[in-house]
Design an enzyme around this catalytic site. Structure first.
Site, PDB file in Angstrom:
ATOM      1  N   PRO A 131      39.722  51.251  45.065  1.00 16.37           N
ATOM      2  CA  PRO A 131      39.734  50.922  43.860  1.00 16.37           C
ATOM      3  C   PRO A 131      40.289  50.234  43.186  1.00 16.37           C
ATOM      4  O   PRO A 131      41.569  50.108  43.285  1.00 16.37           O
ATOM      5  CB  PRO A 131      40.432  52.778  42.939  1.00 16.37           C
ATOM      6  N   GLU A 132      39.815  48.797  42.410  1.00 20.96           N
ATOM      7  CA  GLU A 132      40.584  48.006  41.784  1.00 20.96           C
ATOM      8  C   GLU A 132      39.573  47.824  40.937  1.00 20.96           C
ATOM      9  O   GLU A 132      38.981  48.996  40.630  1.00 20.96           O
ATOM     10  CB  GLU A 132      40.574  46.745  42.798  1.00 20.96           C
TER      11      GLU A 132
ATOM     12  N   LYS B 106      42.930  49.199  35.747  1.00 19.50           N
ATOM     13  CA  LYS B 106      42.294  50.180  36.723  1.00 19.50           C
ATOM     14  C   LYS B 106      42.449  52.087  36.351  1.00 19.50           C
ATOM     15  O   LYS B 106      42.339  52.418  36.805  1.00 19.50           O
ATOM     16  CB  LYS B 106      43.420  50.053  37.740  1.00 19.50           C
TER      17      LYS B 106
ATOM     18  N   ASN C  52      44.653  45.145  46.301  1.00 18.23           N
ATOM     19  CA  ASN C  52      45.127  44.944  47.366  1.00 18.23           C
ATOM     20  C   ASN C  52      44.089  44.186  47.565  1.00 18.23           C
ATOM     21  O   ASN C  52      44.290  42.785  48.941  1.00 18.23           O
ATOM     22  CB  ASN C  52      45.490  46.380  48.422  1.00 18.23           C
TER      23      ASN C  52
ATOM     24  N   ARG D 231      53.587  46.747  50.388  1.00 15.70           N
ATOM     25  CA  ARG D 231      52.129  46.743  50.624  1.00 15.70           C
ATOM     26  C   ARG D 231      51.521  45.524  52.002  1.00 15.70           C
ATOM     27  O   ARG D 231      52.239  45.073  51.773  1.00 15.70           O
ATOM     28  CB  ARG D 231      51.485  46.298  49.022  1.00 15.70           C
TER      29      ARG D 231
END
Ligand SMILES: [Zn+2]
Length: 263
Positions: free
Chosen positions: A2-3, A51, A170, A251
């Site tokens: 989810p971005e 977000k 990401n 990440r």
């Protein structure tokens, strides 16, 4: 993943399903809201800020307004089902919120930071965010200013920091750096043309609004949607060098060592 574009799409789906309708029931399966109820309330609108999802509802009668805040992080999702249909979005123990109308059930799976606040105070939940890449009032100069305020941070971490600019996760981080030919560990101060980079981020997110496949290559075909993200060991689409993977700031990141050379 989810971005910003996924959250924007989710807000639109929820808005279409719920806005203007009266809620016939609600079920909050998070401890801090265990006794809350929005039954009888009307959903006014659903918006995305970066977000974050903001669902605004009004109480009948005295007109009190509350905002239901939720965040999808890595794994959350809202799904909408016709009333009576089976919910197929995941195991029941992951359900955090259910909102029902006569015709629809909106089910929130693995939501984070679920909160109900007076709508007049909802800004307190999102005021730390940098310029929103999908907002009409997107402010690229302010995004660049905020990035430059921490010049020693790696650009990979800076792009993910929602206080700089809001909406990049990401996948887009990896793809933006590939498309700009920038090594992920480059300090912000050494990144050429930050304005061009944030402009590209805006175009990528805007181009993926309204669909659920996140593509940066122009192809929506499975296995062709990204240049570097998720492609460890696969040949770079430009130079055939194997894509590399490493951890950066907690990440995972991917890059092409030839197209994005270390200085
Ligand atoms: Zn390459």
């Amino acid at each position: 993943m989810p971005e910003g574009d996924t959250v924007w799409n989710t807000a639109r789906v929820l808005h279409r399903a719920l806005a203007g309708g009266e809620l016939t029931g609600s079920d909050f399966r998070v401890p801090q809201l265990a006794t809350a109820s929005l039954a009888g309330w009307t959903v006014r609108d659903v918006a995305a800020r970066g977000k974050h999802l903001l669902l605004r509802a009004r109480e009948p009668g005295d007109g009190r307004e509350l905002t239901l805040h939720s965040h999808l992080r890595m794994d959350g999702a809202w799904r909408v089902y016709p009333a009576g249909d089976r919910w197929t979005g995941g195991p029941a123990h992951l359900i955090r919120v259910v909102l029902r109308t006569q015709t629809t059930a909106a089910v929130g799976y693995h939501l984070h930071d679920v909160a109900l606040v007076p709508t007049a105070e909802e800004h307190s939940l999102v005021e730390h965010l940098g310029p929103d890449l999908l907002a009409e009032d997107w402010d690229p100069a302010e995004a660049v200013r905020r990035l430059m305020a921490h010049p020693d941070t790696t650009i990979a971490e800076a792009l993910l920091d929602q206080r700089n600019l809001a909406g990049i996760g990401n996948l887009y981080k990896v793809e933006i750096l590939f498309l700009r030919g920038v090594w992920p560990w480059t300090p912000v101060r050494d990144v050429p043309d930050l304005a061009g980079m944030v402009g590209l981020a805006r175009r990528l997110l805007m181009s993926n609004r309204g669909r659920w496949t996140q593509a940066t290559t122009g192809s929506l075909r499975r296995g062709e949607t990204t240049y570097a993200y998720g492609r460890r060991g696969a040949p770079c689409r430009r130079c055939r060098t194997p894509i590399r993977e490493a951890e950066l700031g907690g990440r995972v990141t991917y890059w092409c060592p030839r197209c994005q050379p270390a200085p």
